[in-house]
Write a protein that holds these residues in place. Sequence first.
Motif, PDB file in Angstrom:
ATOM      1  N   GLU A 159      47.006  30.419  32.510  1.00 29.54           N
ATOM      2  CA  GLU A 159      47.036  30.757  33.699  1.00 29.54           C
ATOM      3  C   GLU A 159      47.710  32.510  33.857  1.00 29.54           C
ATOM      4  N   LEU A 160      48.856  32.513  33.074  1.00 30.34           N
ATOM      5  CA  LEU A 160      49.723  34.053  32.970  1.00 30.34           C
ATOM      6  C   LEU A 160      48.760  35.089  32.378  1.00 30.34           C
ATOM      7  N   GLU A 161      47.941  34.744  31.152  1.00 24.75           N
ATOM      8  CA  GLU A 161      47.133  35.488  30.768  1.00 24.75           C
ATOM      9  C   GLU A 161      45.991  36.080  31.825  1.00 24.75           C
ATOM     10  N   MET A 162      45.579  35.192  32.475  1.00 26.89           N
ATOM     11  CA  MET A 162      44.298  35.147  33.283  1.00 26.89           C
ATOM     12  C   MET A 162      44.851  36.179  34.456  1.00 26.89           C
ATOM     13  N   SER A 163      46.117  35.810  34.887  1.00 24.62           N
ATOM     14  CA  SER A 163      46.652  36.620  36.078  1.00 24.62           C
ATOM     15  C   SER A 163      46.984  37.797  35.751  1.00 24.62           C
ATOM     16  N   SER A 164      47.380  38.326  34.452  1.00 22.05           N
ATOM     17  CA  SER A 164      47.354  39.692  34.096  1.00 22.05           C
ATOM     18  C   SER A 164      46.076  40.215  33.917  1.00 22.05           C
ATOM     19  N   THR A 165      45.073  39.452  33.496  1.00 23.72           N
ATOM     20  CA  THR A 165      43.774  40.148  33.283  1.00 23.72           C
ATOM     21  C   THR A 165      43.348  40.636  34.612  1.00 23.72           C
ATOM     22  N   LEU A 166      43.865  39.837  35.682  1.00 22.70           N
ATOM     23  CA  LEU A 166      43.285  40.254  37.161  1.00 22.70           C
ATOM     24  C   LEU A 166      43.933  41.646  37.504  1.00 22.70           C
ATOM     25  N   VAL A 167      45.192  41.611  37.338  1.00 26.47           N
ATOM     26  CA  VAL A 167      45.995  42.738  37.796  1.00 26.47           C
ATOM     27  C   VAL A 167      45.474  43.762  36.884  1.00 26.47           C
ATOM     28  N   GLU A 168      45.290  43.933  35.684  1.00 26.12           N
ATOM     29  CA  GLU A 168      44.601  44.893  34.737  1.00 26.12           C
ATOM     30  C   GLU A 168      43.310  45.438  35.218  1.00 26.12           C
ATOM     31  N   SER A 169      42.614  44.601  36.081  1.00 27.20           N
ATOM     32  CA  SER A 169      41.153  44.819  36.501  1.00 27.20           C
ATOM     33  C   SER A 169      41.426  45.811  37.891  1.00 27.20           C
ATOM     34  N   PHE A 170      42.471  45.393  38.301  1.00 26.87           N
ATOM     35  CA  PHE A 170      42.890  46.140  39.603  1.00 26.87           C
ATOM     36  C   PHE A 170      43.706  47.432  39.742  1.00 26.87           C
ATOM     37  N   SER A 171      44.062  47.637  38.095  1.00 23.51           N
ATOM     38  CA  SER A 171      45.045  48.702  37.835  1.00 23.51           C
ATOM     39  C   SER A 171      44.255  50.038  38.127  1.00 23.51           C
ATOM     40  N   SER A 172      45.306  51.119  38.804  1.00 20.44           N
ATOM     41  CA  SER A 172      44.654  52.443  39.081  1.00 20.44           C
ATOM     42  C   SER A 172      46.035  53.182  39.388  1.00 20.44           C
ATOM     43  N   ARG A 219      37.385  33.880  39.224  1.00 19.72           N
ATOM     44  CA  ARG A 219      36.466  34.613  39.945  1.00 19.72           C
ATOM     45  C   ARG A 219      37.028  35.976  40.585  1.00 19.72           C
ATOM     46  N   SER A 220      38.247  36.103  40.990  1.00 20.78           N
ATOM     47  CA  SER A 220      38.762  37.529  41.478  1.00 20.78           C
ATOM     48  C   SER A 220      38.408  38.413  40.306  1.00 20.78           C
ATOM     49  N   VAL A 221      38.721  37.974  38.855  1.00 22.26           N
ATOM     50  CA  VAL A 221      38.380  38.995  37.765  1.00 22.26           C
ATOM     51  C   VAL A 221      36.999  39.280  37.777  1.00 22.26           C
ATOM     52  N   GLU A 222      36.089  38.473  37.804  1.00 25.21           N
ATOM     53  CA  GLU A 222      34.777  38.658  37.890  1.00 25.21           C
ATOM     54  C   GLU A 222      34.044  39.598  38.783  1.00 25.21           C
ATOM     55  N   LYS A 223      34.765  39.036  40.060  1.00 24.76           N
ATOM     56  CA  LYS A 223      34.228  39.817  41.444  1.00 24.76           C
ATOM     57  C   LYS A 223      34.573  41.346  41.202  1.00 24.76           C
ATOM     58  N   ASN A 224      36.054  41.718  40.938  1.00 20.31           N
ATOM     59  CA  ASN A 224      36.379  42.906  40.983  1.00 20.31           C
ATOM     60  C   ASN A 224      35.733  43.668  39.832  1.00 20.31           C
ATOM     61  N   ARG A 225      35.321  42.860  38.593  1.00 21.43           N
ATOM     62  CA  ARG A 225      34.538  43.630  37.459  1.00 21.43           C
ATOM     63  C   ARG A 225      33.036  44.099  37.953  1.00 21.43           C
ATOM     64  N   ASP A 226      32.664  43.116  38.670  1.00 21.29           N
ATOM     65  CA  ASP A 226      31.216  43.548  39.346  1.00 21.29           C
ATOM     66  C   ASP A 226      31.146  44.701  40.185  1.00 21.29           C
ATOM     67  N   LYS A 227      32.166  44.810  40.993  1.00 19.79           N
ATOM     68  CA  LYS A 227      32.568  45.673  41.866  1.00 19.79           C
ATOM     69  C   LYS A 227      32.630  47.026  41.226  1.00 19.79           C
ATOM     70  N   LYS A 228      33.463  47.049  40.097  1.00 18.56           N
ATOM     71  CA  LYS A 228      33.394  48.367  39.691  1.00 18.56           C
ATOM     72  C   LYS A 228      32.250  48.730  38.771  1.00 18.56           C
ATOM     73  N   SER A 229      31.497  47.799  38.113  1.00 18.70           N
ATOM     74  CA  SER A 229      30.376  48.393  37.242  1.00 18.70           C
ATOM     75  C   SER A 229      29.287  48.900  38.356  1.00 18.70           C
ATOM     76  N   ALA A 230      29.348  48.362  39.636  1.00 20.12           N
ATOM     77  CA  ALA A 230      28.438  48.729  40.625  1.00 20.12           C
ATOM     78  C   ALA A 230      28.761  50.090  41.052  1.00 20.12           C
TER      79      ALA A 230
END
Length: 307
Positions: free
Chosen positions: A186-199, A254-265
């Motif tokens: 869970e901690l790893e997945m949460s960190s991945t989510l944070v990284e996907s929003f990093s800016s 789902r949050s990671v995937e959704k944000n990744r899809d948005k960035k790829s679009a």
Amino acid sequence: MRAIWKGAIAFGLVNVPVKVYAATENHDVSLHQVHDKDGGRIRYQRRCEICGEVVEYKDIAKAYDDGEQTVVLTDEDLASLPVEKSREIDVVEFVPSDQVDPILFDRTYYLEPDSKSTKSYVLLRRTLEDTDRTAIVQFSLRQKSRLGALRVRGDVLTLQTLLWEDEVREASFPSLDEKVRISAKELEMSSTLVESFSSDFSPEEFTDDYQVQLKTLIEAKLDKGEALDTEETFGTETEEEGGKVLDLMEALRRSVEKNRDKKSAGSGTKSSGSGTRSSSRTQKDDDDKPADKKPARKAPAKTRKGA
């Protein structure tokens, strides 16, 4: 901008004359209270409870009530206090900038040099930059003793009023005392989510969606009259997930995937999401409140930025 106060920063034998300006302004659309039947403006009167007369603002004094007696304090009484007469911003200490908790920050002011020579001003600014220190100061403004932080923003010294320690509420929530087990996955997945929003933070990329929509609604009402369906202006939004309760890991995935899809679009537009928030605010220093502004007849092409 109009200076609201003049004084001098004093630390040791160094004296830096400055003018003080409000650094921020509110961009909210000003709304009035009206009678819903005929649109008549609702105004509040300052009426005396003893004689029943409407009292002019110039005839109003302040008072303290201890429950049994009332002490009336005039403007002359308040102006006679020694602290109120002071025009110095006294530096108490220089502290590491990261030691000042942001929860203490209140209102921000710009300081402009108020002398023919700006050398002492620039010297103080450069010293704060080079040492990465914040000057903790005390001063008096609008009949109040203030605690403040002297900081640097670009080439300008800023004065941020700080809340007093007893004005910050203690966060005591029994639910936080509960023991919660967080798995490594869970901690790893949460960190991945944070990284996907990093800016990098760029405040100019954010817009106040509520104010944009409010201005659009006002313009539509001005153009079409009262018989306006709000859906005609904004359309309808479909609610995703329909309130379905998700497992924490599933929500993170789902949050990671959704944000990744948005960035790829190629969708990089940021939004404040303030459309679900209230635009009301607590009224503070009246002198800092900007004058009411009427909405433009033409719908704005982009959001007006706040300072």
